[in-house]
Enzyme design. Structure first.
Site, PDB file in Angstrom:
ATOM      1  N   ALA A  13       0.822  -1.217   0.000  1.00 28.04           N
ATOM      2  CA  ALA A  13       0.000   0.000   0.000  1.00 28.04           C
ATOM      3  C   ALA A  13       0.853   1.264   0.000  1.00 28.04           C
ATOM      4  O   ALA A  13       0.323   2.373   0.072  1.00 28.04           O
ATOM      5  CB  ALA A  13      -0.920  -0.003   1.230  1.00 28.04           C
ATOM      6  N   GLY A  14       2.155   1.105  -0.066  1.00 28.71           N
ATOM      7  CA  GLY A  14       3.051   2.268  -0.023  1.00 28.71           C
ATOM      8  C   GLY A  14       3.170   2.961  -1.366  1.00 28.71           C
ATOM      9  O   GLY A  14       2.627   2.489  -2.376  1.00 28.71           O
ATOM     10  N   ILE A  16       5.882   3.544  -3.376  1.00 28.79           N
ATOM     11  CA  ILE A  16       6.673   2.892  -4.443  1.00 28.79           C
ATOM     12  C   ILE A  16       5.841   1.765  -5.070  1.00 28.79           C
ATOM     13  O   ILE A  16       5.757   1.646  -6.294  1.00 28.79           O
ATOM     14  CB  ILE A  16       8.018   2.340  -3.908  1.00 28.79           C
ATOM     15  CG1 ILE A  16       8.930   3.501  -3.491  1.00 28.79           C
ATOM     16  CG2 ILE A  16       8.712   1.466  -4.957  1.00 28.79           C
ATOM     17  CD1 ILE A  16      10.266   3.091  -2.916  1.00 28.79           C
ATOM     18  N   ASN A 131      14.827   0.632   2.994  1.00 29.47           N
ATOM     19  CA  ASN A 131      16.079   1.098   3.608  1.00 29.47           C
ATOM     20  C   ASN A 131      16.221   0.723   5.073  1.00 29.47           C
ATOM     21  O   ASN A 131      15.214   0.605   5.764  1.00 29.47           O
ATOM     22  CB  ASN A 131      16.165   2.617   3.474  1.00 29.47           C
ATOM     23  CG  ASN A 131      16.690   3.004   2.116  1.00 29.47           C
ATOM     24  OD1 ASN A 131      17.581   2.355   1.584  1.00 29.47           O
ATOM     25  ND2 ASN A 131      16.129   4.060   1.552  1.00 29.47           N
ATOM     26  N   ASP A 159      20.317   4.924  -8.027  1.00 26.97           N
ATOM     27  CA  ASP A 159      21.526   5.762  -7.975  1.00 26.97           C
ATOM     28  C   ASP A 159      22.254   5.707  -9.323  1.00 26.97           C
ATOM     29  O   ASP A 159      22.745   6.712  -9.827  1.00 26.97           O
ATOM     30  CB  ASP A 159      22.453   5.253  -6.859  1.00 26.97           C
ATOM     31  CG  ASP A 159      21.712   5.111  -5.547  1.00 26.97           C
ATOM     32  OD1 ASP A 159      21.333   6.138  -4.977  1.00 26.97           O
ATOM     33  OD2 ASP A 159      21.474   3.971  -5.106  1.00 26.97           O
ATOM     34  N   HIS A 187      23.900   1.964  -0.568  1.00 26.19           N
ATOM     35  CA  HIS A 187      22.860   2.915  -0.990  1.00 26.19           C
ATOM     36  C   HIS A 187      22.673   3.924   0.147  1.00 26.19           C
ATOM     37  O   HIS A 187      21.763   3.832   0.955  1.00 26.19           O
ATOM     38  CB  HIS A 187      21.541   2.198  -1.291  1.00 26.19           C
ATOM     39  CG  HIS A 187      20.397   3.153  -1.463  1.00 26.19           C
ATOM     40  ND1 HIS A 187      20.315   4.030  -2.522  1.00 26.19           N
ATOM     41  CD2 HIS A 187      19.317   3.399  -0.696  1.00 26.19           C
ATOM     42  CE1 HIS A 187      19.220   4.763  -2.393  1.00 26.19           C
ATOM     43  NE2 HIS A 187      18.597   4.409  -1.285  1.00 26.19           N
TER      44      HIS A 187
HETATM   45  P1  NAX Z   1       5.886   4.155   2.114  1.00 26.77           P
HETATM   46  O1  NAX Z   1       6.012   4.552   3.546  1.00 26.77           O
HETATM   47  O2  NAX Z   1       5.009   4.908   1.201  1.00 26.77           O
HETATM   48  O3  NAX Z   1       5.422   2.620   2.056  1.00 26.77           O
HETATM   49  C1  NAX Z   1       5.989   1.630   2.829  1.00 26.77           C
HETATM   50  C2  NAX Z   1       4.914   0.609   3.102  1.00 26.77           C
HETATM   51  O4  NAX Z   1       5.505  -0.504   3.746  1.00 26.77           O
HETATM   52  C3  NAX Z   1       3.808   1.125   4.040  1.00 26.77           C
HETATM   53  O5  NAX Z   1       2.559   0.967   3.416  1.00 26.77           O
HETATM   54  C4  NAX Z   1       3.957   0.258   5.282  1.00 26.77           C
HETATM   55  O6  NAX Z   1       2.720  -0.044   5.897  1.00 26.77           O
HETATM   56  C5  NAX Z   1       4.605  -0.992   4.684  1.00 26.77           C
HETATM   57  N1  NAX Z   1       5.311  -1.820   5.666  1.00 26.77           N
HETATM   58  C6  NAX Z   1       6.027  -1.415   6.749  1.00 26.77           C
HETATM   59  N2  NAX Z   1       6.486  -2.501   7.421  1.00 26.77           N
HETATM   60  C7  NAX Z   1       6.065  -3.576   6.724  1.00 26.77           C
HETATM   61  C8  NAX Z   1       6.207  -4.976   6.925  1.00 26.77           C
HETATM   62  N3  NAX Z   1       6.858  -5.455   7.976  1.00 26.77           N
HETATM   63  N4  NAX Z   1       5.654  -5.808   6.018  1.00 26.77           N
HETATM   64  C9  NAX Z   1       4.956  -5.322   4.968  1.00 26.77           C
HETATM   65  N5  NAX Z   1       4.771  -4.020   4.736  1.00 26.77           N
HETATM   66  C10 NAX Z   1       5.325  -3.157   5.603  1.00 26.77           C
HETATM   67  O7  NAX Z   1       7.373   4.066   1.584  1.00 26.77           O
HETATM   68  P2  NAX Z   1       7.897   4.027   0.073  1.00 26.77           P
HETATM   69  O8  NAX Z   1       8.056   5.409  -0.423  1.00 26.77           O
HETATM   70  O9  NAX Z   1       7.067   3.078  -0.706  1.00 26.77           O
HETATM   71  O10 NAX Z   1       9.373   3.468   0.307  1.00 26.77           O
HETATM   72  C11 NAX Z   1       9.582   2.144   0.718  1.00 26.77           C
HETATM   73  C12 NAX Z   1      11.044   1.933   1.112  1.00 26.77           C
HETATM   74  O11 NAX Z   1      11.903   2.149   0.017  1.00 26.77           O
HETATM   75  C13 NAX Z   1      11.530   2.897   2.204  1.00 26.77           C
HETATM   76  O12 NAX Z   1      12.282   2.144   3.153  1.00 26.77           O
HETATM   77  C14 NAX Z   1      12.445   3.835   1.449  1.00 26.77           C
HETATM   78  O13 NAX Z   1      13.428   4.399   2.282  1.00 26.77           O
HETATM   79  C15 NAX Z   1      13.031   2.890   0.428  1.00 26.77           C
HETATM   80  N6  NAX Z   1      13.683   3.487  -0.751  1.00 26.77           N
HETATM   81  C16 NAX Z   1      14.767   2.848  -1.250  1.00 26.77           C
HETATM   82  C17 NAX Z   1      15.409   3.286  -2.389  1.00 26.77           C
HETATM   83  C18 NAX Z   1      16.601   2.559  -2.933  1.00 26.77           C
HETATM   84  O14 NAX Z   1      17.176   3.057  -3.898  1.00 26.77           O
HETATM   85  N7  NAX Z   1      17.031   1.424  -2.402  1.00 26.77           N
HETATM   86  C19 NAX Z   1      14.973   4.512  -3.085  1.00 26.77           C
HETATM   87  C20 NAX Z   1      13.569   4.889  -2.772  1.00 26.77           C
HETATM   88  C21 NAX Z   1      13.152   4.703  -1.340  1.00 26.77           C
HETATM   89  O15 NAX Z   1      13.615   5.773  -0.589  1.00 26.77           O
END
Ligand code: NAX
Length: 325
Positions: A13-14, A16, A131, A159, A187
């Site tokens: 539901a997030g 990304i 992350n 990146d 990262h």
């Molecule tokens: P959002 O906060 O919009 O969505 C994250 C979703 O994960 C939420 O809906 C939350 O309920 C869910 N969630 C949390 N814990 C969970 C679990 N244990 N099991 C299942 N679902 C769970 O974040 P979003 O913008 O979608 O980013 C997601 C992640 O990607 C973040 O950690 C962010 O920092 C990371 N990123 C990594 C990048 C990379 O290059 N590696 C770049 C983009 C992004 O910053």
């Protein structure tokens, strides 16, 4: 038509996932002849929101989307899945130390690693996006001892794409003219975007840009792009570009590539990076096998930066050592 494959996405539901799942369902990641069954995992509090995403997926009437599994049970989410994109993670809250973030996410990824170990297809390919991505991948890999380490990776493709784009813009060429850019390491802001081996229309990139631009503009822009986007989007982090990068990472892993790209994978000791550390390398992929580009000359300046980002990763791994099996 091929037999359907199962693709798990956590954090369904997030933001990304909202850019990612529609592309996977449309065939953009695995091909137009590959039906998919999506497995979407969320925390209980976000299941209602996830229901909305699932309704929209149905409303697209995708010919390739055979079924959707929607759950808050990690074991169901990973049952028989062929690909897993671990996007969901706990964001850093106000007053939270980096070590707290590592620990909280460590627990999530330990549980998910165990579930992958016990329930996923033996051929699963795993990409960690959430992350701190490299260390989360390290934890997931260690929590799944029955799977091969080579089945785990984390994302530095965003990146990489940012670096390619910056270089193309600076030199006024098309994206396709830029080759052999590298992201080394973590990262995080210690990553090393390296253009020593890059070419632009076949010419060495370094002969077309000034050293001052590389050090004082190019590198910090790539390293801090995530923060710049959050600022520009009024607090929201990169989502569409992250989803595109995740999809490209998986697609290349499956379909292969002749060009270099950057992926964080368990080190095999190449470039003196300790074995098993999840570190971003230049890679090519053939028949599902990721090969680190070998034999690159690393000058003194680069070597220092390769080691600095390695040290940061080692410290992160140390901070979560008690969670590892
Ligand atoms: P959002 O906060 O919009 O969505 C994250 C979703 O994960 C939420 O809906 C939350 O309920 C869910 N969630 C949390 N814990 C969970 C679990 N244990 N099991 C299942 N679902 C769970 O974040 P979003 O913008 O979608 O980013 C997601 C992640 O990607 C973040 O950690 C962010 O920092 C990371 N990123 C990594 C990048 C990379 O290059 N590696 C770049 C983009 C992004 O910053």
């Amino acid at each position: 038509m091929k037999k359907p494959v199962r693709v798990a996405i956590t954090g369904g539901a997030g933001q990304i996932a909202y850019s990612l799942v529609f592309r996977i369902a449309s065939g953009e990641m695995l091909g137009q002849d590959q039906p998919v069954i999506l497995h979407m995992l969320e925390v209980p509090a976000a299941l209602e929101a996830l229901k909305g995403v699932v309704m929209e997926l149905h409303d697209c009437a995708y010919p390739l989307l055979e079924d959707i599994v929607m759950t808050d049970d990690v074991n169901i989410a990973f049952s028989d899945v062929d690909y897993a994109l671990l996007v969901g993670a706990k964001p850093r809250g106000p007053g939270m130390e980096r070590s707290d973030l590592l620990k909280i996410n460590g627990e999530i990824f330990t549980e998910q690693g165990k579930a992958l170990n016990d329930f996923a297809s033996r051929d699963i390919k795993v990409l960690i996006v959430g992350n701190p991505a490299n260390t989360n991948a390290y934890i997931t890999m260690h929590s799944a001892p029955d799977l091969d380490r080579k089945q785990f990776s984390s994302m530095t493709r965003l990146d990489h794409n940012r670096a390619v784009s910056q270089l193309a813009e600076k030199t006024g060429v098309k994206i396709t003219a830029v080759k052999n850019v590298i992201i080394w390491g973590n990262h995080s802001t210690t990553q090393y975007p390296d253009i020593n081996h890059a070419t632009i229309n076949g010419q060495p990139a370094k002969s077309l840009v000034e050293q001052d631009w590389i050090i004082n503009e190019f590198m910090p822009t790539v390293q801090q792009r995530g923060t710049a986007i959050i600022k520009a989007r009024g607090g929201k982090s990169s989502a569409a570009s992250a989803a595109f990068a995740a999809m490209s990472h998986m697609r290349d892993w499956v379909m292969g590539t002749d060009e270099w790209t950057s992926m964080s994978i368990p080190s095999d000791g190449s470039y003196n990076i300790p074995e098993g550390l999840i570190y971003s390398f230049p890679v090519t992929i053939k028949d599902g096998k990721i090969n680190i580009v070998q034999g690159l000359e690393i000058d003194q300046f680069s070597n220092k930066l390769l080691i600095a980002t390695q040290h940061e990763l080692e410290q992160e791994c140390e901070a979560v050592a008690d969670l590892l099996v």
